[in-house]
Design a protein around this motif. Structure first.
Motif, mmCIF file in Angstrom:
data_model
loop_
_atom_site.group_PDB
_atom_site.id
_atom_site.type_symbol
_atom_site.label_atom_id
_atom_site.label_comp_id
_atom_site.label_asym_id
_atom_site.label_seq_id
_atom_site.Cartn_x
_atom_site.Cartn_y
_atom_site.Cartn_z
ATOM 1 N N GLY A 1 62.718 -73.843 -8.461
ATOM 2 C CA GLY A 1 61.832 -72.886 -9.102
ATOM 3 C C GLY A 1 60.465 -72.837 -8.460
ATOM 4 O O GLY A 1 59.883 -71.755 -8.295
ATOM 5 N N ILE A 2 59.912 -73.989 -8.091
ATOM 6 C CA ILE A 2 58.602 -74.027 -7.444
ATOM 7 C C ILE A 2 58.662 -73.311 -6.103
ATOM 8 O O ILE A 2 57.759 -72.551 -5.735
ATOM 9 N N ASP A 3 59.757 -73.523 -5.361
ATOM 10 C CA ASP A 3 59.914 -72.839 -4.073
ATOM 11 C C ASP A 3 59.995 -71.332 -4.274
ATOM 12 O O ASP A 3 59.382 -70.554 -3.516
ATOM 13 N N ARG A 4 60.729 -70.884 -5.289
ATOM 14 C CA ARG A 4 60.853 -69.448 -5.542
ATOM 15 C C ARG A 4 59.512 -68.856 -5.959
ATOM 16 O O ARG A 4 59.182 -67.711 -5.601
ATOM 17 N N THR B 1 47.245 -69.106 1.513
ATOM 18 C CA THR B 1 47.013 -69.249 2.948
ATOM 19 C C THR B 1 47.587 -70.540 3.520
ATOM 20 O O THR B 1 47.930 -70.596 4.696
ATOM 21 N N ASN B 2 47.662 -71.596 2.697
ATOM 22 C CA ASN B 2 48.124 -72.874 3.233
ATOM 23 C C ASN B 2 48.743 -73.717 2.128
ATOM 24 O O ASN B 2 48.705 -73.358 0.942
ATOM 25 N N ALA B 3 49.280 -74.869 2.550
ATOM 26 C CA ALA B 3 49.945 -75.776 1.609
ATOM 27 C C ALA B 3 48.955 -76.425 0.652
ATOM 28 O O ALA B 3 49.319 -76.785 -0.473
ATOM 29 N N ASP B 4 47.680 -76.589 1.085
ATOM 30 C CA ASP B 4 46.680 -77.188 0.196
ATOM 31 C C ASP B 4 46.486 -76.332 -1.051
ATOM 32 O O ASP B 4 46.418 -76.856 -2.174
ATOM 33 N N SER B 5 46.374 -75.031 -0.865
ATOM 34 C CA SER B 5 46.194 -74.148 -2.022
ATOM 35 C C SER B 5 47.426 -74.191 -2.923
ATOM 36 O O SER B 5 47.315 -74.158 -4.156
ATOM 37 N N GLU B 6 48.612 -74.288 -2.328
ATOM 38 C CA GLU B 6 49.830 -74.337 -3.131
ATOM 39 C C GLU B 6 49.903 -75.618 -3.965
ATOM 40 O O GLU B 6 50.261 -75.567 -5.152
ATOM 41 N N ARG C 1 42.831 -69.774 -1.940
ATOM 42 C CA ARG C 1 42.700 -68.611 -1.071
ATOM 43 C C ARG C 1 44.070 -67.998 -0.768
ATOM 44 O O ARG C 1 45.049 -68.711 -0.549
ATOM 45 N N LEU C 2 44.063 -66.664 -0.750
ATOM 46 C CA LEU C 2 45.273 -65.910 -0.432
ATOM 47 C C LEU C 2 45.005 -65.006 0.762
ATOM 48 O O LEU C 2 43.850 -64.707 1.103
ATOM 49 N N ASN D 1 54.656 -87.209 -4.913
ATOM 50 C CA ASN D 1 55.223 -86.330 -3.876
ATOM 51 C C ASN D 1 54.537 -86.391 -2.526
ATOM 52 O O ASN D 1 54.972 -85.720 -1.595
ATOM 53 N N SER D 2 53.434 -87.139 -2.416
ATOM 54 C CA SER D 2 52.711 -87.276 -1.138
ATOM 55 C C SER D 2 52.318 -85.917 -0.566
ATOM 56 O O SER D 2 52.553 -85.616 0.606
ATOM 57 N N LEU D 3 51.676 -85.082 -1.393
ATOM 58 C CA LEU D 3 51.310 -83.734 -0.956
ATOM 59 C C LEU D 3 49.862 -83.619 -0.490
ATOM 60 O O LEU D 3 49.462 -82.584 0.021
ATOM 61 N N GLY D 4 49.055 -84.642 -0.689
ATOM 62 C CA GLY D 4 47.654 -84.572 -0.293
ATOM 63 C C GLY D 4 46.800 -83.731 -1.223
ATOM 64 O O GLY D 4 45.824 -83.114 -0.796
ATOM 65 N N ALA D 5 47.134 -83.721 -2.518
ATOM 66 C CA ALA D 5 46.413 -82.878 -3.472
ATOM 67 C C ALA D 5 44.981 -83.357 -3.676
ATOM 68 O O ALA D 5 44.059 -82.540 -3.790
ATOM 69 N N LEU D 6 44.783 -84.665 -3.734
ATOM 70 C CA LEU D 6 43.427 -85.178 -3.978
ATOM 71 C C LEU D 6 42.499 -84.850 -2.827
ATOM 72 O O LEU D 6 41.351 -84.432 -3.034
#
Length: 494
Positions: free
Chosen positions: A156-159, A167-172, A307-308, A369-374
Motif C-alpha cells: 500500500g505504501i508503494d502504491r 522529489t526524493n526519498a527523504d520527502s517520502e 517538496r514535489l 526500516n533504516s530509512l534515514g528519517a531523522l
C-alpha cells in the motif's frame, strides 16, 4: 388528579432513555448520550444535522412502539436526564483517534456499526470498542474509511507514493512518518508544507494524505479569515488541511503553532452572561502552497517541508482518484502494519530538536526500516532556518556582527545599546536607512531576538538575557567550533 398522572409522558421518555442509553458528562460539563453497546456519543443538546440525540431518542421510541411525544415532554425529560448525568463520572469524547486500555490506540472508521481499528503492541485488529473505553464524537467532517486490508506486505505504501510526485526519498520517508504520527492521539507532529512548482500536484497529494485518515469525503480548505472560524474547523475534525497558502499573517502563524502543539480557546457561551465555552485542541495540520513569504521562527520549528516536482506524464483526475480509492484499503492496512512495527522499535530521543516527540518517531522509523528519517528531518529544519534568515534582516545583521567575534567570545550590553550597535552594523559606511519593520526600541529588539533564538542558535550564535544590579542585559555569544574529533562524530551521526 395530579399533573404527572394526567401527563406521564416525561416519565415514559425518561424510563426508555435510561434503559437504552448511557448518559455521562465530559470535563467541561457537556452531557453526552451513548446507545448501549455502541461507541458513538452525541451531545444531548445538539441540534446538528449529523443526527442529534433528540432525533435518535424519538426514532427509537417510535420503532419500539412506545409512542410519539410532543416537544414539551421531550424537553422536560431531557432536562431531567441532563441534571442526573451531571452527577456521573466524567469521560472524554474523541474524534477519529483515541487512546485505549493497555497501551492500545483506536482509529474510528466512521462506520454506522461502530467498527474501529485497535492498534496494540502486537498488531492491529477490527472491533467495536467498549463504550467505557472509547467514546467517539462524530461531526459533518467525520468521513467513513474502508475496512483496512490485512497482510499487505507494504504494497500500500508503494502504491501511494507511485501516485505522488515527491522529489526524493527523504520527502517520502518524512511523509510516511507524519502519517504514522497522525495515528497517535498524544504525539504532536509538525505540519507538512507541500511545496513545489505550479503543476506539481501539491493539492492532489495533500488531498490524498487527508483522505487516508479522514476518508474519501476529506478535503482541503481555504484558510479562514479569523482565528475563531479556524478553531471551529479544527475542533470538528482530526486532520486540518489548508490549501494554496500565498502569505502567512502573524495571527495565522500563531494560530498554526497552537494547533500543532496544543492550546485552549475560551469564549462566552451563547445565550449566557457568565458561563464560558472551553475548546481544547491539538490536531495534525497540513499546508500546501508555492511560497508563503517570510516564515516566523516559532512556526518554522513546527513545519515539515516536503517538496514535489512536476510529473512527466499527466493523468486525468477521474483515473487518479479511481486508482486511489481502490488502493485505499491496502494503503491503510500497510500504514497500520508499519505503525505497529515502528512503535515497537526502540530508539533514543534526540534532545536538541523542538518537536522531540516527532524526532523520536523518526528515530523509531530508522530503527525499524533504516530509512534515514531523522537525518532528513534535521536537514529540513536546517533549510527552514535558511528561509527564516533570508526573510529577516535583523537575523542577517546579528550573524554579520557575530562573524566579527572570535569563536567562544561573548558581548553583554543593554537592549538599547544592542539596538544602536546592530543599527550601525546594518547601516554600514554607506549609512543606509533602516528598513521598514526595524526595531524602534530596546524592548522591541529584545522581543525579536528572543523569537529568533532557536534560528540563531542553529547558526552558532547564542542569545541570552539576565539582570544585574545595574539593570537588564542581553548577551551574545559565538559558539566555539567543535573539535576535529567531535566534528567527525557529528558527521558520523548523520
Amino acid at each position: 388528579m395530579a399533573d404527572d398522572e394526567k401527563n406521564p409522558a416525561r416519565e415514559i421518555i425518561t424510563d426508555y432513555a435510561q434503559q437504552h442509553f448511557r448518559y455521562f458528562r465530559t470535563a467541561d460539563g457537556t452531557v453526552y448520550a451513548q446507545k448501549n453497546g455502541h461507541p458513538v456519543a452525541r451531545p444531548i443538546r445538539s441540534q446538528g444535522t449529523t443526527g442529534s440525540h433528540r432525533q435518535e431518542l424519538m426514532v427509537g421510541m417510535f420503532k419500539d412502539g412506545v409512542g410519539v411525544f410532543n416537544g414539551t415532554a421531550l424537553k422536560e425529560a431531557l432536562d431531567l436526564i441532563e441534571a442526573l448525568a451531571l452527577t456521573e463520572d466524567t469521560q472524554a469524547v474523541q474524534i477519529r483517534v483515541a487512546p485505549g486500555f493497555d497501551g492500545a490506540t483506536w482509529l474510528d472508521l466512521g462506520r454506522n456499526d461502530g467498527q474501529s481499528v485497535r492498534i496494540h503492541p502486537t498488531g492491529w485488529d477490527i472491533a467495536v470498542p467498549d463504550p467505557r473505553e472509547v467514546c467517539w464524537r462524530r461531526t459533518q467532517l467525520t468521513g467513513e474509511l474502508p475496512l483496512p486490508a490485512k497482510d499487505t506486505d507494504g504494497k500500500g505504501i508503494d502504491r501511494l507514493f507511485r501516485l505522488t510526485n515527491f522529489t526524493n526519498a527523504d520527502s517520502e520517508c518524512l511523509a510516511m512518518a507524519w502519517l504514522i504520527g497522525c495515528l497517535g492521539p498524544s504525539v504532536p507532529v509538525p505540519a507538512p508544507f507541500l511545496t513545489g512548482p505550479q503543476g506539481a500536484g501539491k493539492s492532489t497529494t495533500g488531498r490524498m494524505f487527508v483522505r487516508i485518515i479522514e476518508g474519501m469525503s476529506g478535503d482541503l480548505r481555504r484558510a479562514p479569515k479569523d482565528e475563531e472560524n479556524l478553531i471551529a474547523a479544527v475542533a470538528a475534525g482530526w486532520v486540518t488541511a489548508l490549501d494554496n497558502l500565498s502569505h502567512m499573517t502573524p495571527d495565522l502563524s500563531d494560530a498554526m503553532c497552537c494547533i500543532v502543539t496544543g492550546a485552549e480557546s475560551v469564549k462566552r457561551a451563547l445565550f449566557t452572561d457568565g458561563d464560558v465555552h472551553r475548546s481544547r485542541y491539538r490536531r495534525p495540520l497540513l499546508l500546501t502552497g508555492i511560497d508563503v513569504g517570510v516564515i516566523r521562527p516559532d512556526l518554522a520549528e513546527r513545519l515539515l517541508p516536503l517538496r514535489l516536482e512536476r510529473p512527466t506524464v499527466r493523468r486525468t483526475e477521474a483515473e487518479l482518484w479511481r486508482e486511489f480509492e481502490e488502493a485505499l484499503p491496502v494503503i491503510l492496512g500497510s500504514l497500520l502494519d508499519l505503525t505497529v512495527k515502528v512503535r515497537g522499535a526502540e530508539a533514543e530521543t534526540p534532545t536538541d530538536l523542538r518537536m522531540a516527540d516527532f524526532a523520536h518517531l523518526c528515530a523509531q522509523v530508522d530503527a525499524a526500516n533504516s530509512l534515514g528519517a531523522l537525518n532528513a528531518y534535521r536537514v529540513s529544519l536546517d533549510d527552514l532556518n535558511d528561509d527564516v534568515i533570508e526573510g529577516d534582516l535583523l537575523a542577517q545583521t546579528v550573524l554579520a556582527h557575530a562573524d566579527t567575534m572570535a569563536p567562544g567570545d561573548g558581548q553583554r550590553m543593554t537592549s538599547t545599546q544592542w539596538l544602536h550597535c546592530l543599527s550601525t552594523v546594518y547601516s554600514g559606511e554607506e549609512l543606509r536607512p533602516l528598513p521598514k519593520g526595524w526595531p524602534t526600541t530596546g524592548k522591541v529588539l529584545s522581543d525579536r531576538l528572543k523569537r529568533l533564538q532557536p534560528t540563531l542558535a542553529a547558526r552558532g550564535v547564542l542569545i541570552d538575557s539576565g539582570r544585574t544590579r545595574e539593570g537588564r542585559y542581553l548577551e551574545m555569544v559565538r559558539r566555539p567550533a567543535p573539535e576535529p574529533d567531535q566534528q567527525q562524530e557529528q558527521q558520523a551521526a548523520f
